[in-house]
Enzyme design. Structure first.
Site, PDB file in Angstrom:
ATOM      1  N   HIS A  72       1.003  -1.252   0.128  1.00 22.51           N
ATOM      2  CA  HIS A  72      -0.082   0.071   0.129  1.00 22.51           C
ATOM      3  C   HIS A  72       1.018   1.314  -0.125  1.00 22.51           C
ATOM      4  O   HIS A  72       1.739   1.296   0.663  1.00 22.51           O
ATOM      5  CB  HIS A  72      -1.021   0.058   1.018  1.00 22.51           C
ATOM      6  CG  HIS A  72      -2.271  -0.844   1.136  1.00 22.51           C
ATOM      7  ND1 HIS A  72      -3.242  -0.839   1.939  1.00 22.51           N
ATOM      8  CD2 HIS A  72      -2.442  -1.797   0.187  1.00 22.51           C
ATOM      9  CE1 HIS A  72      -4.073  -1.637   1.545  1.00 22.51           C
ATOM     10  NE2 HIS A  72      -3.543  -2.323   0.439  1.00 22.51           N
ATOM     11  N   TYR A 201      -9.315   5.708   7.595  1.00 24.56           N
ATOM     12  CA  TYR A 201      -9.153   6.244   8.799  1.00 24.56           C
ATOM     13  C   TYR A 201     -10.213   7.452   8.964  1.00 24.56           C
ATOM     14  O   TYR A 201      -9.995   8.555   8.247  1.00 24.56           O
ATOM     15  CB  TYR A 201      -8.122   6.687   9.326  1.00 24.56           C
ATOM     16  CG  TYR A 201      -6.843   5.696   9.742  1.00 24.56           C
ATOM     17  CD1 TYR A 201      -6.671   5.231  10.856  1.00 24.56           C
ATOM     18  CD2 TYR A 201      -6.245   4.998   8.700  1.00 24.56           C
ATOM     19  CE1 TYR A 201      -5.701   4.203  11.276  1.00 24.56           C
ATOM     20  CE2 TYR A 201      -5.073   3.959   8.844  1.00 24.56           C
ATOM     21  CZ  TYR A 201      -5.154   3.681  10.272  1.00 24.56           C
ATOM     22  OH  TYR A 201      -4.167   2.683  10.434  1.00 24.56           O
ATOM     23  N   PRO A 292      -3.860   0.324  18.742  1.00 26.80           N
ATOM     24  CA  PRO A 292      -3.819  -0.289  17.171  1.00 26.80           C
ATOM     25  C   PRO A 292      -3.803   0.689  16.289  1.00 26.80           C
ATOM     26  O   PRO A 292      -3.434   0.831  14.925  1.00 26.80           O
ATOM     27  CB  PRO A 292      -4.743  -1.518  17.195  1.00 26.80           C
ATOM     28  CG  PRO A 292      -5.833  -0.975  17.973  1.00 26.80           C
ATOM     29  CD  PRO A 292      -5.139  -0.265  19.133  1.00 26.80           C
ATOM     30  N   LYS A 296       1.399  -0.083  15.108  1.00 26.93           N
ATOM     31  CA  LYS A 296       2.901  -0.381  15.544  1.00 26.93           C
ATOM     32  C   LYS A 296       3.294  -1.501  16.281  1.00 26.93           C
ATOM     33  O   LYS A 296       4.357  -2.057  16.344  1.00 26.93           O
ATOM     34  CB  LYS A 296       3.137   0.861  16.714  1.00 26.93           C
ATOM     35  CG  LYS A 296       3.229   2.230  15.761  1.00 26.93           C
ATOM     36  CD  LYS A 296       4.385   2.242  14.835  1.00 26.93           C
ATOM     37  CE  LYS A 296       3.892   2.919  13.505  1.00 26.93           C
ATOM     38  NZ  LYS A 296       4.732   2.502  12.263  1.00 26.93           N
ATOM     39  N   TYR A 382       4.233   6.437  10.344  1.00 23.88           N
ATOM     40  CA  TYR A 382       3.363   5.399   9.750  1.00 23.88           C
ATOM     41  C   TYR A 382       4.263   4.253   9.223  1.00 23.88           C
ATOM     42  O   TYR A 382       3.874   3.077   9.694  1.00 23.88           O
ATOM     43  CB  TYR A 382       2.068   5.792   9.072  1.00 23.88           C
ATOM     44  CG  TYR A 382       1.123   4.706   8.984  1.00 23.88           C
ATOM     45  CD1 TYR A 382      -0.243   4.729   9.780  1.00 23.88           C
ATOM     46  CD2 TYR A 382       1.027   3.860   7.996  1.00 23.88           C
ATOM     47  CE1 TYR A 382      -1.182   4.040   9.596  1.00 23.88           C
ATOM     48  CE2 TYR A 382      -0.119   2.925   7.923  1.00 23.88           C
ATOM     49  CZ  TYR A 382      -0.940   2.881   8.768  1.00 23.88           C
ATOM     50  OH  TYR A 382      -2.275   2.153   8.751  1.00 23.88           O
TER      51      TYR A 382
END
Length: 389
Positions: A72, A201, A292, A296, A382
């Site tokens: 991704h 998100y 979550p 990580k 990220y």
């Protein structure tokens, strides 16, 4: 029984540590109190950073990941009426992979049982002893009910938050930090193709939602709920209705399908320091837990054991203690960076019920979506900061 490194816990951290040490010519034995079937069925995280993928591939357990994993190039951030894409390669030159922790575990177990070091399932009464000296041991009862003693040079505790290793380290002093969040995730697996090409998100007045996936035909989705919520109160229709509301966007539609698994996940941050007592070293969830939202948890465990494998090889092959002596501090530096990022993502996206908080969150989301500098900071964290060895 005798080995160089006794490893307590056959999650990804313990199995990968065993693999990395095997490649360095160091003997290990891995002890796990659950069955193989239970371990391979645990549903956990699904986002792998670049350093995690490289580590697995270099360790010879990345073939299926490379075939079936989904690379991704970014994520979508959403608030009502707006969905914005963050281009990770353009922002920081890295990407992430979608590949479930369950699949990582299966790959590691398969490699371990195919001529690798001993992996003992179904053990009980596990107890590390004499970890302050140079000859620790692990007492346990094997699957046949026979008491055993595993003599070691080093013990690695990769047995999670509720395992036996962390209390032994904490018994020598140290400190813990913890934050319990006032919300939880209701997560589902569904046999339906993902409704978006990459993770979404979503901030919404009703609460956070996350659209993720496990494969081109299996979706993983989450809804923010109260930590006291009962899963029995959420029918499949209620879950899909809640997701459709929170992901609503003109010209886009949420795909629905059969729900095959659902559960509620409380959220907390936890850090325990130091990550060592004598010849007992902690890695992964045995030492730290993150919510979550920042993806990580598994990646931190891989970073821990990468550092630990190098440090133990230097100790056991060369007799040099410098890297094991600095292991805890080096690991915790990354832990705290990831803990902060996970807290920041969680705080930005989850509704607290306070309207002032909501306006601050929306302001932060607009900043990330409009500022290259703010977007790059998110992307760098990220996708995983470089591993400081």
């Amino acid at each position: 029984m005798r080995t160089q490194v006794g490893i307590i816990g056959a999650g990804p951290a313990g199995l990968l540590l065993s693999r990395l040490l095997q490649l360095r010519g160091i003997d290990t034995v891995v002890l796990e109190n659950r069955s193989r079937e239970y371990v391979e069925a645990r549903i956990r995280a699904g986002i792998l950073e670049e350093h995690t993928v490289r580590t697995l591939v270099d360790a010879g357990v990345g073939d299926r990941l490379q075939r079936e994993g989904l690379p991704h190039d970014g994520i979508h951030l959403q608030h009502p009426g707006v969905r914005h894409h963050l281009d990770f390669p353009g922002l920081c030159g890295r990407k992430v992979w979608v590949y479930g922790q369950t699949e990582v575990t299966k790959d590691l177990i398969r490699a371990q049982l195919d001529g690798g070091p001993p992996l003992l399932f179904g053990v009980s009464d596990v107890s590390p002893e004499d970890v302050d000296g140079d000859a620790p041991r692990i007492r346990f009862t094997d699957a046949d009910g026979t008491p055993q003693a595993l003599e070691c040079d080093v013990v690695a505790g990769t047995d999670g938050f509720h395992g036996v290793s962390r209390p032994v380290v904490a018994g020598a002093g140290g400190r813990t930090w913890e934050r319990t969040y006032p919300y939880a995730w209701l997560g589902i697996l569904a046999d339906v193709a993902p409704s978006a090409d990459e993770l979404v998100y979503a901030w919404h007045p009703d609460g956070f939602a996350l659209l993720s996936m496990r494969s081109p035909t299996v979706s993983r989705l989450y809804l923010q709920v109260d930590p006291a919520e009962e899963i029995g109160n959420w029918s499949d229709d209620r879950i899909w209705d809640g997701l459709a509301t929170r992901f609503a966007l003109d010209g886009w539609e949420l795909r629905t399908g059969p729900v095959t698994e659902k559960s509620i996940l409380p959220m907390r941050s936890f850090v325990s320091a130091p990550m060592r007592r004598g010849r007992l070293f902690l890695a992964g969830d045995a030492a730290h837990i993150v919510p979550p939202t920042g993806a990580k948890g598994l990646n931190l465990a891989v970073a821990d054991v990468t550092l630990l494998a190098e440090a133990l090889a230097r100790l056991l092959h060369e007799g040099q203690p410098d890297l094991v002596d600095s292991y805890s501090d080096r690991a915790l530096a990354r832990v705290w960076r990831c803990t902060h990022f996970s807290w920041w993502m969680t705080s930005m996206l989850h509704r607290s019920g306070d309207d002032f908080d909501a306006e601050l969150q929306l302001s932060q989301l607009r900043r990330v979506c409009s500022s290259e500098a703010a977007a790059r900071e998110l992307a760098e964290n990220y996708t995983g900061l470089p591993l400081d060895r």
